[in-house]
Design a protein around this motif. Structure first.
Motif, short mmCIF file in Angstrom:
data_model
loop_
_atom_site.label_atom_id
_atom_site.label_comp_id
_atom_site.label_asym_id
_atom_site.label_seq_id
_atom_site.Cartn_x
_atom_site.Cartn_y
_atom_site.Cartn_z
N UNK A 1 48.05 48.01 31.80
CA UNK A 1 46.81 47.93 32.57
C UNK A 1 45.75 48.88 32.00
N UNK A 2 46.19 50.08 31.68
CA UNK A 2 45.26 51.05 31.12
C UNK A 2 44.72 50.57 29.78
N UNK A 3 45.60 49.93 29.02
CA UNK A 3 45.20 49.38 27.72
C UNK A 3 44.12 48.32 27.91
N UNK A 4 44.38 47.42 28.84
CA UNK A 4 43.43 46.35 29.11
C UNK A 4 42.10 46.94 29.56
N UNK A 5 42.20 47.92 30.44
CA UNK A 5 40.99 48.54 30.98
C UNK A 5 40.15 49.15 29.86
N UNK A 6 40.82 49.86 28.96
CA UNK A 6 40.04 50.49 27.90
C UNK A 6 39.50 49.45 26.92
N UNK A 7 40.28 48.38 26.70
CA UNK A 7 39.79 47.31 25.83
C UNK A 7 38.52 46.70 26.38
N UNK A 8 38.50 46.58 27.72
CA UNK A 8 37.34 45.94 28.34
C UNK A 8 36.12 46.84 28.30
N UNK A 9 36.36 48.15 28.19
CA UNK A 9 35.24 49.08 28.15
C UNK A 9 34.62 49.15 26.77
N UNK A 10 35.41 48.77 25.76
CA UNK A 10 34.90 48.83 24.41
C UNK A 10 33.78 47.80 24.24
N UNK B 1 50.84 41.23 44.89
CA UNK B 1 50.62 41.76 46.23
C UNK B 1 49.22 42.36 46.34
N UNK B 2 48.85 43.14 45.33
CA UNK B 2 47.53 43.79 45.36
C UNK B 2 46.41 42.76 45.29
N UNK B 3 46.61 41.74 44.48
CA UNK B 3 45.59 40.69 44.35
C UNK B 3 45.40 39.95 45.66
N UNK B 4 46.54 39.66 46.30
CA UNK B 4 46.48 38.92 47.56
C UNK B 4 45.86 39.78 48.66
N UNK B 5 46.27 41.04 48.69
CA UNK B 5 45.81 41.93 49.73
C UNK B 5 44.29 42.13 49.66
N UNK B 6 43.78 42.24 48.45
CA UNK B 6 42.34 42.47 48.27
C UNK B 6 41.57 41.17 48.14
N UNK B 7 42.27 40.06 48.30
CA UNK B 7 41.65 38.74 48.17
C UNK B 7 40.86 38.63 46.88
N UNK B 8 41.52 38.99 45.80
CA UNK B 8 40.86 38.94 44.50
C UNK B 8 41.08 37.58 43.85
N UNK B 9 40.18 37.25 42.97
CA UNK B 9 40.32 36.01 42.21
C UNK B 9 41.24 36.29 41.03
N UNK B 10 42.35 35.60 41.02
CA UNK B 10 43.35 35.90 39.99
C UNK B 10 42.82 35.59 38.58
N UNK B 11 41.87 34.66 38.50
CA UNK B 11 41.32 34.31 37.19
C UNK B 11 40.28 35.33 36.72
N UNK B 12 39.86 36.19 37.63
CA UNK B 12 38.86 37.18 37.25
C UNK B 12 39.19 38.51 37.94
N UNK B 13 40.30 39.07 37.52
CA UNK B 13 40.77 40.29 38.18
C UNK B 13 39.87 41.47 37.81
N UNK B 14 39.33 42.16 38.81
CA UNK B 14 38.61 43.40 38.51
C UNK B 14 39.62 44.46 38.09
N UNK B 15 39.71 44.65 36.80
CA UNK B 15 40.83 45.39 36.24
C UNK B 15 40.84 46.85 36.65
N UNK B 16 39.64 47.44 36.86
CA UNK B 16 39.66 48.86 37.20
C UNK B 16 40.15 49.07 38.63
N UNK B 17 39.78 48.18 39.53
CA UNK B 17 40.27 48.27 40.91
C UNK B 17 41.78 48.14 40.94
N UNK B 18 42.25 47.10 40.26
CA UNK B 18 43.67 46.81 40.33
C UNK B 18 44.48 47.92 39.65
#
Lengths: 204, 271, 204
Positions: B82-91, B36-53
């Motif tokens: 999600x938080x795990x992914x977010x922190x992984x991406x920040x590393x 729902x959030x991806x659709x609402x924000x018209x995000x690209x599912x293949x490149x989700x901006x993880x911090x926004x979501x």
């Protein structure tokens, strides 16, 4: 109407669930299979060619007379709807079971991301899915599949006639999702009856 | 983002002011909410901006909490994912080697699950949109007098395993609970073992004693099996044979496997 | 076939007893009675003119589709080979036997709360259960267990593959929503992310 055709017509009419071609052959064993096949094809043509209220439907690996959709509104004035509306979680779990069977509860829950025990129970109660057995892995979880009733209710000839998942995406994007395409009758019927094979091999 | 959610939720709340806690099934689960959030924000599912979501996802959960809605455990599990992914991406990535994008992307697993889930959401809609028998298509309810048929021996029976279980559950519900003892505490129960032995013996002439322990040779299993065999002897349902001291022990059915036949009165015990 | 005729056809088809003309007029109140009458007459003509398997019969002051007498013999064969279902008492007793075997009739009756002699006879006749022997207690009651055929019908490899009650209970009790848990959202978020990184803020 030929004698044999009228017999086949009667049998399909009287049967309380879709009658498979194999079953028809069994019952009318004194008749030649080829004759039975052509009678059935003629019958399909008779019923499905012009705009009648009743059509001969190929459903759940068999044949059954059904009323056409166009008149559903009038019919509902006379008889109660027997198919209750399924909730979204139930439909989702049913779809997953249909496409991924045989499947365990854990697999369904992984795909849906939520606990699905209650939903599976509902589907079992409604006889849309059934227990197929136990999976031969540690813990021996139960495995589920869709039932014959699922095909009957959802108006599917067999499991293979479920649209592939990819097809659906395209249909949806093309905006023709809700319309089911009418199959050219001649083609579809005859292709389904290769001369040397019984068209529908029921599991009766 | 919260506006339309708040709207929906406040509607629900208004309806059920009496029982304050309501069940929120706007979303089937965390995957549904994410879609729902991806659709609402018209995000690209293949490149989700993880911090926004992640932010929006957590806002939603906070909102549910504020409204005192029950939150399914799965929603919280996803929050930590999600938080795990977010922190992984920040590393910072220590390895300089060029890696194939999606394999190394911490989001890969989540994206795969979302895509898979999306397919089945579609499939569910497809099923619902079909012409359903009993709703759009009707069959005839035949009441034509049907010829009386005497039930023949080889009549076809149509039964569903679930019906059998449901029937038994029905019996159990009618009954005081203490009639049944749960066997969960025991690893192996004697009655289970009796049933198992009878199953193995079905259609067989004999069974070697050690065959009973092919799967597990535990002390409990041994004792339960032994007691089960004694019980079966007492019931005159099996015979136990041994050709000599320390020789192989055989268990045989007291009668051949013919339905309804009575048992022989002889049971022999040479142990 | 005209639209109205097909609607009338459908109504007669789905009705569970002969449908009277007055009833048809009631249901299709937006249509003119004369039109309905002529549609019905046409329908009668269609169905009863040539030798079909199904004809539209005028019975009990109403209309109903029936199969013609000539084919009765074949229909009897169909009915004879139709799969039958077990009655509820029979299924109940079978379930008790399956899960609690070896079991005596008295034990089954205690659980069901009713006399079960007739039902057990039926199950024995259908070869779903069998007599295992006599219990060595006063009166030497017969003890029952399920048969090989039972396993075949339920497609079970052995009795061990019967789903346990625990497995079924899990399906029943599973609630979609679990007890709400405290998750220190704020804390965890702030601890995880240094202040200069886009941390999660409150609501917009």
């Amino acid at each position: 109407m030929s004698n044999l055709k009228s017999i086949v017509e009667c049998l399909i009419f009287v049967a309380d669930s879709p009658l498979s071609f194999a079953r028809i052959c069994d019952i009318l064993s004194e008749y030649d299979k080829e004759h039975l096949r052509s009678s059935l094809i003629e019958l399909l043509r008779d019923y499905n060619s012009d705009e009648r209220g009743i059509f001969l439907s190929e459903v759940a690996e068999g044949y059954q007379f059904r009323t056409c959709k166009a008149n559903a509104e009038f019919i509902r004035r006379l008889v109660k709807t027997t198919t209750s509306k399924l909730s979204k979680p139930a439909l989702e779990s049913l779809a997953i079971t249909a496409y991924r069977q045989p499947i365990t509860r854990a697999e369904i829950e992984y795909l849906r991301g939520v606990d699905s025990g209650g939903v599976l129970r509902t589907l079992l109660d409604k006889k849309l899915i059934k227990i197929l057995g136990k999976k031969n892995v540690p813990g021996k979880p139960l495995i589920y599949g869709t039932s014959r009733r699922f095909l009957e209710i959802f108006n599917l000839r067999d499991l293979e006639s479920l649209p592939t998942l990819k097809e659906m995406r395209e249909l949806e994007e093309a905006g023709i999702f809700e319309q089911q395409q009418e199959l050219p009758l001649e083609d579809s019927i005859e292709n389904r009856f290769p001369p040397d094979l019984p068209a529908v091999t029921g599991k009766d | 983002m919260a506006s339309d959610l708040e709207m929906k939720i406040s509607n629900i709340n208004a309806i059920s002011e009496t029982d304050y806690k309501v069940r929120l099934d706007l979303f089937e689960g965390p995957l549904d909410l994410l879609l729902h959030l991806i659709k609402k924000n018209e995000l690209d599912i293949y490149d989700i901006p993880i911090s926004t979501i992640t932010r929006q996802y957590l806002e939603y959960i906070t909102l549910m909490k504020e409204l005192n809605l029950e939150i399914a455990g799965e929603f919280l599990v996803m929050a930590s994912t999600l938080l795990q992914i977010k922190s992984d991406m920040l590393l910072p990535s220590f390895s300089e080697e060029v890696s194939s994008d999606l394999d190394e992307d911490p989001r890969a697993e989540l994206i795969r699950r979302l895509l898979e889930y999306m397919k089945f959401k579609d499939a569910a809609i497809m099923l619902d949109n079909r012409d359903l028998a009993g709703r759009d298509l009707f069959t005839c309810k035949l009441v034509e007098p049907q010829p009386e048929i005497s039930s023949s021996e080889d009549e076809c029976l149509e039964m569903e395993l679930f019906d059998l279980i449901a029937a038994f559950q029905g019996v159990l519900k009618k009954h005081p609970v203490d009639t049944f003892h749960e066997v969960t505490a025991e690893a192996v129960s004697i009655s289970e073992r009796i049933t198992e032995i009878l199953t193995i013996l079905q259609g067989r002439n004999s069974l070697r004693f050690d065959e009973l322990f092919r799967n597990s040779f535990s002390r409990e299993n041994l004792i339960a099996s032994f007691l089960a065999i004694l019980e079966l002897c007492k019931l005159k349902m099996v015979r136990i044979l041994q050709t000599g001291q320390f020789a192989e022990i055989f268990i045989t059915p007291a009668v051949a496997d013919t339905d309804g036949a009575f048992l022989s009165e002889v049971s022999t015990l040479y142990v």
